[in-house]
Design a protein around this motif. Structure first.
Motif, short mmCIF file in Angstrom:
data_model
loop_
_atom_site.label_atom_id
_atom_site.label_comp_id
_atom_site.label_asym_id
_atom_site.label_seq_id
_atom_site.Cartn_x
_atom_site.Cartn_y
_atom_site.Cartn_z
N PHE A 104 5.45 11.57 4.19
CA PHE A 104 6.31 10.58 3.56
C PHE A 104 6.76 9.53 4.56
CE2 PHE A 104 10.27 8.85 2.07
CZ PHE A 104 9.88 8.44 0.81
N ARG A 105 7.07 9.98 5.80
CA ARG A 105 7.47 9.00 6.83
C ARG A 105 6.37 7.97 7.03
NH1 ARG A 105 9.12 13.56 9.88
NH2 ARG A 105 7.40 13.25 11.32
N THR A 106 5.13 8.45 7.12
CA THR A 106 4.00 7.54 7.31
C THR A 106 3.90 6.55 6.16
OG1 THR A 106 2.93 9.47 8.25
CG2 THR A 106 1.57 7.50 7.94
N GLY A 107 4.05 7.08 4.93
CA GLY A 107 3.95 6.22 3.77
C GLY A 107 5.00 5.13 3.77
N VAL A 108 6.24 5.52 4.03
CA VAL A 108 7.33 4.54 4.04
C VAL A 108 7.07 3.52 5.14
CG1 VAL A 108 9.77 4.22 4.56
CG2 VAL A 108 9.06 6.05 3.04
N ARG A 109 6.66 4.01 6.30
CA ARG A 109 6.41 3.14 7.43
C ARG A 109 5.38 2.08 7.08
NH1 ARG A 109 6.68 5.17 13.41
NH2 ARG A 109 6.63 3.15 14.41
N ALA A 110 4.29 2.53 6.46
CA ALA A 110 3.23 1.60 6.09
C ALA A 110 3.75 0.53 5.14
CB ALA A 110 2.07 2.36 5.45
N GLU A 111 4.69 0.92 4.31
CA GLU A 111 5.17 -0.01 3.30
C GLU A 111 6.14 -1.06 3.83
OE1 GLU A 111 5.25 1.34 -1.32
OE2 GLU A 111 6.53 2.39 0.09
N ILE A 112 6.97 -0.66 4.79
CA ILE A 112 8.01 -1.58 5.24
C ILE A 112 7.73 -2.18 6.60
CG2 ILE A 112 9.76 -0.38 3.90
CD1 ILE A 112 10.74 0.91 6.48
#
Lengths: 410, 223
Positions: free
Chosen positions: B25-33
């Motif tokens: 999830f951290r990776t996903g959020v990071r990629a998004e913001i």
């Protein structure tokens, strides 16, 4: 709904000493402060309060807070902060206790109390009893860690020491140390006898108890693993939903799965029970699945589902279906509020909108199954929409309406 | 709610720490913001979160509610006194009302669910960094439940324990899915005023001492 008779219990999560006051306060619907004051005043009056308190401590069952499996697991794994009794509450209890101690001492000093020779050992013995009982409560409710067991043993030792000290003082104060030897010998003989007679039985009981405890630990571990698993699935679904290549279908399936897991883990959406919130969530889920659109439900308050409310919920379903079909949006917001016997449901989309004045007779959805249905049940419908502005439909039942006046269908 | 992100932000991108025990999830959020804000650190439990926040003193911390070491409230308890300038936004998949209210009461300035879109999340980060409160429809629903008439009026004793009529209206509109801008238009007030009302509700949520607020979450299923 059939309800069991209300029984008082001691809330394990909010107790300060034993939870008797908090439990009794909950049961009687008053602030715990008053219960504590009553016990304190009773204690000063011939110790009746103390006796009542100890009796209730023994006979009120300790109640663990009932939580959903996900929250239980998170608590056990130390992943959430669970608050014990609040500081304010503890301070107030200590204040009441100090007041009681002051009153008791005043009575003692004034010479109207019981003799000091009796008073001091009674207090010491009472504290010892409290320490042991508290340890008993904790060992029954808390986990079965090694540290927990050491703490229980330490408590029992301290408690027994206090009680023994009090007893020794009582015995020796009257008749000197010789009496202690006599009574001590008698006690030892009696204890040996009891041990011989009941020993095997007690041993097997203890064995059963520890076996049961091991089993409980195992099942808790299993529950934690399951919770962790489901939790991860929840995470994946959240990602899936955001990055889906085939948006509509995948998102719909993901949402559906997510909703199931969510209600299982956190018990947020109780599917059972005929209440307004449950019904709104159920129809929203239907619309979501049938029309591949996200329906976001926020429910505030809840009420049992009678005929009128059921009709309004059905009308709300029509409104959701309309929005899903005609508004060309991927998300519908539904807000349901039950308060004071009234009900309001808002169904909103940010879609293409329309001119409500020009709704032709052929738009039977809005006229018949929404407006007509709600009005037959004594409710009102407001439609707010304009081309390009989205649509919001408000379905309302007035609070404090008369009991289901069934009008003739127009 | 969908456009935005062009709101007042300094020349430097905001510095963000992501705290969540799920690496994916951290990776996903990071990629998004990531392109818009700078992710200066990630943390996966309470201790590492406290350490990372102390090292980097970010503008905004995205904080999970449940995680090893005591959960989000524990992170807040251990950092807010020493780093009052760091703002927290709770980002969680847990819908347990008592935990959401708990993390807000511990000092987070908002709560959004994890399936929020990237632009909405950036908007929320902006808002929190600017010192405003972020109320998702779900949080607004919880707040209305907590402050609504499910508690006897006689026990409501201080101003902190009730919402003003205006605050209630604002909360209801947010719960109905209105963005702040739409709330402002609906009530004929400025966005700034909406933000003021929401911040005031946040303050009441954090300061109100009535014990019903903490017990409400358990009781609400008995209605």
């Amino acid at each position: 709904m059939p309800t069991d008779p209300r029984r008082a219990s001691r809330p394990a999560d909010r107790r300060i000493v034993s939870g008797v006051s908090a439990g009794l306060a909950d049961h009687l619907g008053v602030d715990a402060l008053w219960v504590r004051l009553a016990f304190t005043i009773g204690a000063v009056l011939n110790g009746a309060g103390i006796v009542a308190y100890l009796l209730m401590w023994r006979f009120l069952p300790l109640a663990e807070p009932q939580r959903s499996p996900g929250l239980e697991a998170a608590t056990r794994r130390g992943m959430r902060t669970s608050g014990p009794a609040s500081v304010v509450e503890v301070v107030r209890a200590v204040a009441v206790l100090a007041l009681g101690a002051g009153l008791g001492l005043a009575v003692q000093v004034s010479g109207r109390g019981i003799g000091w020779g009796l008073f001091v050992p009674l207090v010491v013995g009472g504290v010892g009893l409290g320490v042991i009982w508290r340890g008993l409560d904790d060992s029954r409710s808390g986990g079965v860690s090694r540290r927990g067991r050491l703490r229980t043993i330490a408590r029992v030792v301290v408690g027994v020491a206090l009680i023994v000290a009090a007893a020794v003082y009582l015995v020796t104060a009257e008749r000197g140390w010789a009496a202690l030897a006599d009574i001590g010998a008698f006690l030892v003989v009696a204890l040996v006898g009891v041990a011989l007679i009941l020993g095997p039985w007690i041993a097997s009981l203890v064995g059963d108890l520890s076996a049961e405890r091991r089993e409980r630990v195992r099942s808790q571990e299993r529950a934690d693993v399951a919770a962790h698993l489901h939790d991860s699935v929840l995470q994946t679904l959240a990602l899936l939903q955001k990055n889906a290549a085939d948006p509509a279908l995948v998102a719909t399936l993901a949402r559906r799965q997510e909703r199931d897991l969510r209600s299982w883990l956190y018990g947020d959406e109780q599917a059972t029970g005929d209440t307004v919130a449950a019904a709104v969530r159920a129809v929203a889920a239907e619309v979501e699945t049938d029309h591949r659109v996200a329906v976001e439900v926020i429910a505030v308050g809840d009420a049992p589902l009678d005929d009128d409310r059921a009709a309004v919920v059905r009308a709300a379903r029509e409104a959701m279906v309309n929005a899903a079909k005609h508004a060309h949006v991927d998300r519908i917001d539904v807000y349901a509020e039950s308060a004071d016997g009234g009900l309001e449901i808002f169904v909103r989309d940010r879609g293409v909108g329309f001119d409500p004045a020009s709704v032709a007779e052929d738009r039977m959805g809005l006229r018949g199954s929404i407006v007509g249905r709600v009005e037959r049940h004594g409710g009102t419908v407001d439609v707010r929409s304009a081309p390009g502005e989205g649509t919001e439909i408000r379905l309302a039942l007035a609070p404090h309406r008369a009991a289901t006046p069934q009008e003739d269908p127009r | 709610m969908t456009e935005a992100t062009s709101s007042p932000r300094g020349p430097q991108p905001l510095r963000v720490v992501i705290v969540d025990d799920h690496a994916m999830f951290r990776t996903g959020v990071r990629a998004e913001i990531e392109p818009v804000v700078t992710v200066v650190a990630e943390a996966e439990d309470v201790d590492s979160a406290v350490a990372r926040i102390a090292e980097t003193s970010p503008d905004v911390v995205l904080l999970d509610v449940h995680m090893p070491g005591g959960g989000g409230p524990e992170v807040l308890r251990r950092t807010t006194t020493r780093h009052p300038e760091v703002r927290f936004l709770a980002l969680s998949v847990s819908d347990a009302a008592e935990d959401v209210i708990g993390v807000i009461r511990a000092g987070a300035r908002g709560y959004v669910t994890k399936n929020i879109s990237g632009t909405e999340l950036l908007d929320a980060i902006d808002r929190v960094a600017a010192g405003d409160a972020v109320f998702s429809p779900r949080l607004a629903g919880f707040v209305l439940d907590a402050f609504a008439g499910h508690i006897e009026v006689a026990q409501v004793d201080s101003d902190l324990d009730r919402l003003t009529e205006r605050e209630r209206e604002v909360m209801r509109l947010i719960a109905r899915g209105y963005a702040y801008k739409e709330v402002a238009k609906e009530l004929f007030i400025s966005i700034k005023t909406v933000e003021t009302h929401v911040s005031s509700v946040l303050r009441k949520l954090q300061l109100s001492s009535r014990h019903e607020l903490t017990r409400w979450a358990n009781d609400r299923r008995l209605i």
